[in-house]
Every structure is written in C-alpha cells, then in structure tokens.
Enzyme design. Sequence first.
Site, mmCIF file in Angstrom:
data_model
loop_
_atom_site.group_PDB
_atom_site.id
_atom_site.type_symbol
_atom_site.label_atom_id
_atom_site.label_comp_id
_atom_site.label_asym_id
_atom_site.label_seq_id
_atom_site.Cartn_x
_atom_site.Cartn_y
_atom_site.Cartn_z
ATOM 1 N N HIS A 37 3.884 7.106 3.919
ATOM 2 C CA HIS A 37 4.822 5.983 3.753
ATOM 3 C C HIS A 37 4.354 5.066 2.636
ATOM 4 C CE1 HIS A 37 1.939 4.172 6.732
ATOM 5 N NE2 HIS A 37 2.166 3.062 6.044
ATOM 6 N N GLU A 62 7.675 1.029 5.020
ATOM 7 C CA GLU A 62 7.166 -0.029 5.894
ATOM 8 C C GLU A 62 7.403 -1.344 5.165
ATOM 9 O OE1 GLU A 62 2.891 0.160 6.367
ATOM 10 O OE2 GLU A 62 2.911 -1.185 8.097
ATOM 11 N N HIS A 100 0.830 -1.211 0.000
ATOM 12 C CA HIS A 100 0.000 0.000 0.000
ATOM 13 C C HIS A 100 0.857 1.251 0.000
ATOM 14 C CE1 HIS A 100 0.544 -0.830 4.370
ATOM 15 N NE2 HIS A 100 0.585 0.481 4.514
HETATM 16 CO CO CO Z 1 1.160 1.217 6.356
#
Ligand code: CO
Length: 134
Positions: free
Chosen positions: A79, A130, A7
């Site tokens: 992020h 991440e 994502h």
């Molecule tokens: Co995230």
Amino acid sequence: MIGKLNHVAIAVPDLEAASKIYRETLGAEVSAPIDIAEHGVTTIFVNLPNTKIELLHPFGEKSPIAGFLEKNPSGGVHHICFEVKDILEARDHLVKSGARVIGDGNPKIGAHGKPVLFLHPKDFCGTLVEIEQE
Ligand code: CO
C-alpha cells in the site's frame, strides 16, 4: 486534499534479506525490526529524505499481509500512505465521491500512533491506499 506521501509499504517474504538490500545495496538508513502485534506485522522503517519505506513481514497467526505474500511470493508493494489534514473530513469526501473505505469506516490508530483508514484498491487504480491524519 491529500498531502505528503507518508510511506510506501512493501510486503517482503524475508525481512533480513530486504533490510540488507535497502541498507547495503541502496545505502539507506534502516531501523531494526519492530513487532507491531496489534497490526500483525513486523516492520522495518527505511528513512529517506522525503518519505519512508516500510518493509512488512507477517507477525502472528492472522496477519493481514499473509494472503498478499501467498499471492506475491517474492513480495511487492502492499500500500501507499498519504497524509491528510482532517481524516474525518477526508473520509466524508471520499465516501461522497463513491470510494469504498475498508472496515467500519471509523479510523483506527496506525503504526505511527495516528488515525488511519484504508481505501479499496479497486477504486484507486489497483493500489491499496492508506490515509493518515497529519
Ligand atoms: Co501503512
């Protein structure tokens, strides 16, 4: 080492307005807002055929994205998240390569119930990264 883009997370000052942009202007499939108290965010998931966008808004007093929105009042990319096969193996490789893992270095359970780690933006072209166990 990294696999799929899981994502892209975008911090937004107004969830309702952001939801409308993705739903109506961009014509995407958008979830209802979900409060994730343990991460201090309210999230809307935008499901795309090949990945997800997560619209993040602060939830509660000590949200990790409150400071980001202070610096970026109209919102912005917060992020990006890549999948990895083995998060501990990935962490060890990253640390050996000189990258900084944020926090104590132990994976935490992320928004999708899987172990995640965050990597320092200064080591990744100015982007908070991440990694999430597949
Ligand atoms: Co995230």
